[in-house]
Write an enzyme that holds these catalytic residues in place. Structure first.
Site, mmCIF file in Angstrom:
data_model
loop_
_atom_site.group_PDB
_atom_site.id
_atom_site.type_symbol
_atom_site.label_atom_id
_atom_site.label_comp_id
_atom_site.label_asym_id
_atom_site.label_seq_id
_atom_site.Cartn_x
_atom_site.Cartn_y
_atom_site.Cartn_z
ATOM 1 N N HIS A 198 -1.203 5.422 -14.861
ATOM 2 C CA HIS A 198 -1.921 4.349 -14.159
ATOM 3 C C HIS A 198 -3.381 4.277 -14.615
ATOM 4 C CE1 HIS A 198 1.517 4.355 -11.406
ATOM 5 N NE2 HIS A 198 1.102 3.168 -11.010
ATOM 6 N N LYS A 231 -7.066 4.408 -9.491
ATOM 7 C CA LYS A 231 -6.025 4.638 -8.482
ATOM 8 C C LYS A 231 -6.378 5.829 -7.606
ATOM 9 C CE LYS A 231 -1.026 5.070 -7.973
ATOM 10 N NZ LYS A 231 -1.095 4.213 -6.777
ATOM 11 N N THR A 278 0.854 -1.199 0.000
ATOM 12 C CA THR A 278 0.000 0.000 0.000
ATOM 13 C C THR A 278 0.887 1.245 0.000
ATOM 14 O OG1 THR A 278 -1.571 -1.264 1.287
ATOM 15 C CG2 THR A 278 -1.922 1.122 1.199
HETATM 16 N N1 LIG Z 1 3.721 -1.909 -4.059
HETATM 17 C C1 LIG Z 1 3.237 -2.375 -5.206
HETATM 18 O O1 LIG Z 1 3.921 -3.094 -5.969
HETATM 19 C C2 LIG Z 1 1.846 -2.032 -5.585
HETATM 20 C C3 LIG Z 1 1.124 -1.220 -4.766
HETATM 21 N N2 LIG Z 1 -0.192 -0.948 -5.043
HETATM 22 C C4 LIG Z 1 -0.896 -0.190 -4.029
HETATM 23 O O2 LIG Z 1 -1.718 -1.087 -3.285
HETATM 24 C C5 LIG Z 1 -2.872 -0.394 -2.802
HETATM 25 C C6 LIG Z 1 -4.122 -1.141 -3.236
HETATM 26 O O3 LIG Z 1 -4.235 -1.117 -4.619
HETATM 27 P P1 LIG Z 1 -5.425 -1.911 -5.373
HETATM 28 O O4 LIG Z 1 -5.408 -3.349 -5.010
HETATM 29 O O5 LIG Z 1 -5.348 -1.509 -6.783
HETATM 30 O O6 LIG Z 1 -6.708 -1.227 -4.692
HETATM 31 P P2 LIG Z 1 -8.204 -1.827 -4.545
HETATM 32 O O7 LIG Z 1 -9.065 -0.650 -4.259
HETATM 33 O O8 LIG Z 1 -8.523 -2.695 -5.713
HETATM 34 O O9 LIG Z 1 -8.110 -2.780 -3.268
HETATM 35 C C7 LIG Z 1 -7.957 -2.323 -1.962
HETATM 36 C C8 LIG Z 1 -8.773 -3.253 -1.074
HETATM 37 O O10 LIG Z 1 -8.486 -2.931 0.278
HETATM 38 C C9 LIG Z 1 -9.696 -2.996 0.995
HETATM 39 N N3 LIG Z 1 -9.551 -2.250 2.241
HETATM 40 C C10 LIG Z 1 -9.677 -0.918 2.462
HETATM 41 N N4 LIG Z 1 -9.471 -0.642 3.756
HETATM 42 C C11 LIG Z 1 -9.195 -1.826 4.373
HETATM 43 C C12 LIG Z 1 -8.892 -2.182 5.707
HETATM 44 N N5 LIG Z 1 -8.830 -1.266 6.685
HETATM 45 N N6 LIG Z 1 -8.638 -3.486 5.998
HETATM 46 C C13 LIG Z 1 -8.708 -4.426 5.033
HETATM 47 N N7 LIG Z 1 -9.000 -4.138 3.740
HETATM 48 C C14 LIG Z 1 -9.244 -2.847 3.423
HETATM 49 C C15 LIG Z 1 -10.753 -2.445 0.043
HETATM 50 O O11 LIG Z 1 -12.068 -2.818 0.429
HETATM 51 C C16 LIG Z 1 -10.297 -3.079 -1.264
HETATM 52 O O12 LIG Z 1 -10.901 -4.363 -1.452
HETATM 53 C C17 LIG Z 1 -2.763 1.031 -3.348
HETATM 54 O O13 LIG Z 1 -2.155 1.856 -2.378
HETATM 55 C C18 LIG Z 1 -1.830 0.874 -4.548
HETATM 56 O O14 LIG Z 1 -1.159 2.045 -4.876
HETATM 57 C C19 LIG Z 1 -0.801 -1.452 -6.141
HETATM 58 C C20 LIG Z 1 -0.120 -2.230 -7.014
HETATM 59 C C21 LIG Z 1 1.266 -2.592 -6.804
HETATM 60 O O1 LIG Z 2 -2.203 1.673 -7.632
HETATM 61 C C1 LIG Z 2 -1.512 0.970 -8.404
HETATM 62 O O2 LIG Z 2 -1.998 0.310 -9.311
HETATM 63 C C2 LIG Z 2 -0.057 0.923 -8.198
HETATM 64 N N1 LIG Z 2 0.433 1.496 -7.141
HETATM 65 C C3 LIG Z 2 1.812 1.558 -6.784
HETATM 66 C C4 LIG Z 2 2.293 2.993 -6.832
HETATM 67 O O3 LIG Z 2 1.553 3.915 -6.449
HETATM 68 O O4 LIG Z 2 3.441 3.214 -7.245
HETATM 69 C C5 LIG Z 2 2.666 0.585 -7.563
HETATM 70 C C6 LIG Z 2 2.276 0.447 -8.990
HETATM 71 O O5 LIG Z 2 2.637 1.603 -9.656
HETATM 72 C C7 LIG Z 2 0.789 0.155 -9.139
#
Ligand SMILES: NC(=O)C1=CN([C@@H]2O[C@H](COP(=O)(O)OP(=O)(O)OC[C@H]3O[C@@H](n4cnc5c(N)ncnc54)[C@H](O)[C@@H]3O)[C@@H](O)[C@H]2O)C=CC1
Ligand SMILES: O=C(O)C1=N[C@H](C(=O)O)C[C@H](O)C1
Length: 249
Positions: free
Chosen positions: A135, A139, A79
């Site tokens: 993205h 997002k 996250t």
């Molecule tokens: N570090 C990495 O490689 C990557 C990071 N991300 C990040 O991951 C995060 C999530 O991205 P997505 O999956 O696309 O979002 P999404 O919105 O599809 O999924 C997030 C999920 O978390 C749940 N959620 C919200 N609050 C919660 C809580 N307190 N406890 C448990 N579950 C809760 C939501 O209901 C939702 O199902 C974002 O911050 C994104 O930027 C996304 C892709 C890759």
């Molecule tokens: O929200 C996303 O999808 C992603 N979040 C991460 C970021 O904010 O850098 C990692 C990746 O870019 C996908």
């Protein structure tokens, strides 16, 4: 004798990333999924886990981390939304829990980690650097965690090399036209349906430019890094920020 599998919990399990992590953990012979939870669920099943993976929301992740650290659970966090203040709080919570590890990585895709590292290496050779991150339109945060992390790496390299701000003759600007500034690096965010996660790091110097680009075309691109994080966090006490440290880059 075979080692017992690492017991893994997932927070955000019904989200885009969390659901992909659930599948990846279920497909790994050395890991066992013991909890797949989302917003509103009772966290009690996490008590069976050794490592919890968090892909939730920048507004939720700190409360989750406070809970995990208080209960002695290692955490792998994808996250985004980590400021220096948030990282300092995590460090201070971990100081009370020797042996406990938290890995926070803005991007778990190998190519994105390499792109950030290459950008840090290139930064001192160029007068100017800018970042474009692109993205999907679901997002929540802008700029992306990856772009902010990249900008900070570039900013540190530029400062260490004693570089002045890049030359820029702009005197009149529509608000935002030159991007947001992170570590004094302009960052431009694009949101479009159809995209997954993409970053271009552009450098400009005397008669040349260098562009480093990474594309995540599918969320499976993040899974090898997430699973590596799960396997390594159990023996990495304290806070690790960035997968580059786990990969020894
Ligand atoms: N570090 C990495 O490689 C990557 C990071 N991300 C990040 O991951 C995060 C999530 O991205 P997505 O999956 O696309 O979002 P999404 O919105 O599809 O999924 C997030 C999920 O978390 C749940 N959620 C919200 N609050 C919660 C809580 N307190 N406890 C448990 N579950 C809760 C939501 O209901 C939702 O199902 C974002 O911050 C994104 O930027 C996304 C892709 C890759
Ligand atoms: O929200 C996303 O999808 C992603 N979040 C991460 C970021 O904010 O850098 C990692 C990746 O870019 C996908």
């Amino acid at each position: 004798m075979t080692d017992s599998p690492i017991r893994v919990g997932v927070l955000g399990a019904r989200g885009r990333m969390g659901a992909t992590v659930v599948q990846a953990v279920e497909g790994a012979a050395d890991l066992k999924l013991v909890a797949a939870l989302d917003a509103g669920d009772d966290f009690a099943p996490l008590a069976d886990a050794q490592v919890v993976v968090d892909f939730t929301h920048p507004d939720a992740v700190m409360d989750n981390l406070r809970h995990l650290i208080a209960h002695g659970l290692h955490a792998v966090v994808g996250t985004t939304g980590f400021s220096e203040e948030r990282l300092a709080e995590v460090r201070s919570l971990l100081a009370e829990k020797p042996g406990l590890g938290v890995l926070i990585a803005p991007n778990f895709a190998l190519g994105a980690v390499l792109a950030m590292r290459f950008a840090g290496q290139a930064a001192r050779f160029y007068a100017s650097a800018e970042i474009i991150e692109l993205h999907h339109n679901r997002k929540a945060d802008a700029p992306s965690g990856t772009a902010s992390h990249t900008a900070r790496m570039i900013g540190e390299a530029r400062a260490a090399a004693g570089l002045e701000p890049g030359p820029d003759a702009t005197t009149s600007e529509v608000d935002g036209a030159r991007g947001a500034r992170v570590a004094d690096v302009p960052v431009h965010s694009v949101r479009l349906p159809g995209l997954v996660a993409h970053e271009e790091i552009l450098f400009g110097g005397e008669g040349e430019t260098l562009t480093i680009r990474h594309d995540s075309l599918d969320r499976t691109s993040f899974m090898p890094g997430v699973l590596l994080g799960v396997r390594s966090v159990v023996s990495r006490p304290g806070l690790t920020v960035g997968l580059e440290n786990v990969l020894d880059l």
